[in-house]
Design a protein around this motif. Structure first.
Motif, PDB file in Angstrom:
ATOM      1  N   THR A  84       0.494  -1.159   0.250  1.00  0.00           N
ATOM      2  CA  THR A  84       0.012  -0.302   0.172  1.00  0.00           C
ATOM      3  C   THR A  84       0.534   1.417  -0.201  1.00  0.00           C
ATOM      4  O   THR A  84       0.924   2.335  -0.977  1.00  0.00           O
ATOM      5  N   THR A  85       1.696   1.460   0.923  1.00  0.00           N
ATOM      6  CA  THR A  85       2.671   2.673   0.743  1.00  0.00           C
ATOM      7  C   THR A  85       3.592   2.597  -0.727  1.00  0.00           C
ATOM      8  O   THR A  85       3.797   3.743  -0.958  1.00  0.00           O
ATOM      9  N   LEU A  86       3.895   1.526  -1.148  1.00  0.00           N
ATOM     10  CA  LEU A  86       4.939   2.039  -2.652  1.00  0.00           C
ATOM     11  C   LEU A  86       3.046   2.369  -3.548  1.00  0.00           C
ATOM     12  O   LEU A  86       4.175   3.001  -4.260  1.00  0.00           O
ATOM     13  N   ALA A  87       2.107   1.993  -3.103  1.00  0.00           N
ATOM     14  CA  ALA A  87       1.127   1.961  -4.132  1.00  0.00           C
ATOM     15  C   ALA A  87       1.005   3.636  -4.147  1.00  0.00           C
ATOM     16  O   ALA A  87       0.708   4.503  -4.818  1.00  0.00           O
ATOM     17  N   ASP A  88       1.108   3.893  -2.540  1.00  0.00           N
ATOM     18  CA  ASP A  88       0.846   5.066  -2.718  1.00  0.00           C
ATOM     19  C   ASP A  88       1.683   6.183  -3.132  1.00  0.00           C
ATOM     20  O   ASP A  88       1.698   7.422  -2.710  1.00  0.00           O
ATOM     21  N   ALA A  89       2.885   5.927  -3.301  1.00  0.00           N
ATOM     22  CA  ALA A  89       3.916   6.549  -3.327  1.00  0.00           C
ATOM     23  C   ALA A  89       4.599   7.022  -4.605  1.00  0.00           C
ATOM     24  O   ALA A  89       4.557   7.847  -5.423  1.00  0.00           O
ATOM     25  N   THR A  90       3.637   5.581  -6.023  1.00  0.00           N
ATOM     26  CA  THR A  90       3.591   5.866  -7.473  1.00  0.00           C
ATOM     27  C   THR A  90       2.875   6.742  -7.362  1.00  0.00           C
ATOM     28  O   THR A  90       3.019   7.524  -8.391  1.00  0.00           O
ATOM     29  N   ALA A  91       1.667   6.891  -7.065  1.00  0.00           N
ATOM     30  CA  ALA A  91       0.305   7.484  -6.985  1.00  0.00           C
ATOM     31  C   ALA A  91       1.235   9.301  -6.674  1.00  0.00           C
ATOM     32  O   ALA A  91       0.602  10.272  -7.441  1.00  0.00           O
ATOM     33  N   ALA A  92       1.661   9.463  -5.947  1.00  0.00           N
ATOM     34  CA  ALA A  92       1.601  10.732  -4.740  1.00  0.00           C
ATOM     35  C   ALA A  92       2.982  11.066  -6.178  1.00  0.00           C
ATOM     36  O   ALA A  92       2.971  12.805  -6.552  1.00  0.00           O
ATOM     37  N   LEU A  93       3.733  10.705  -7.011  1.00  0.00           N
ATOM     38  CA  LEU A  93       4.916  10.905  -7.620  1.00  0.00           C
ATOM     39  C   LEU A  93       4.056  11.429  -9.270  1.00  0.00           C
ATOM     40  O   LEU A  93       4.285  12.680  -9.375  1.00  0.00           O
TER      41      LEU A  93
END
Length: 205
Positions: free
Chosen positions: A127-136
């Motif tokens: 979830t953290t990796l997916a959220d970071a991907t979306a934020a970038l």
């Protein structure tokens, strides 16, 4: 296993994250200095240094399990003071750090009966990796270059250690959509590349 001794910090952190406070850890002061994400409590006994742990201190704790690291503790694994029951982990693998991290974490979880907790932690990581991907992506930074390095003195020389492709930090950054600007290869275990200040001038920007 319930009473576990960890002779490396990565394995100690994994235990704490899983909800198992180790009874002994090598170099508790060092762990406390460098790791604030998964703190040890006051019950944890220091069993010596990571390179030379104290067999007497370890055996006094009567552990159910001693977790060692393959390269750093080769003498303990193969020597006359080998610990039983013992578990041997491999610190890293530049061929696939994230997959290796997941596998090691899950293996430790199985050894201490915390498989469900491990699944939750790994799901949180996803979830953290997916959220970071979306934020970038939202910030129009998808595909941006990055460089991650640290520097230190080696004698009188200033050495720069760059996290090349294959390092855990680089793989995590690439996972969320960034691009490693460093093109020199890293070593096969950690994915680290050594250079100096002049070596950094090869970067255009």
């Amino acid at each position: 296993a319930e009473d576990v001794v960890a002779l490396e910090w990565m394995e100690a952190e994994n235990l704490v994250v899983l909800g198992v406070m180790p009874v002994g850890v090598a170099d508790v002061d060092g762990y406390t200095t460098w790791n604030t994400a998964a703190p040890l409590d006051d019950t944890v006994r220091d069993v010596g240094t990571r390179s030379e742990p104290s067999s007497d201190s370890i055996l006094d704790l009567e552990p159910d399990l001693v977790i060692m690291e393959a390269e750093g503790h080769a003498a303990l694994i193969e020597g006359p003071e080998q610990y039983r029951p013992g578990m041997v982990t491999v610190a890293s693998d530049a061929a696939g750090h994230i997959a290796h991290m997941r596998k090691t974490f899950s293996s430790i979880a199985e050894a201490v009966g915390k498989e469900e907790e491990a699944e939750e932690v790994l799901a949180d990581l996803d979830t953290t990796l997916a959220d970071a991907t979306a934020a970038l992506a939202d910030a129009d930074m998808d595909g941006e270059d990055f460089l991650l390095a640290d520097g230190y003195l080696q004698g009188s020389s200033f050495v720069v250690r760059v996290f090349a492709e294959g390092s855990l930090f680089s793989e995590l950054a690439e996972e969320v959509g960034l691009h490693n600007a460093w093109t020199e290869p890293g070593d096969e275990v950690w994915g680290l590349s050594m250079t100096d200040i002049e070596g950094l001038t090869t970067l255009d920007d």
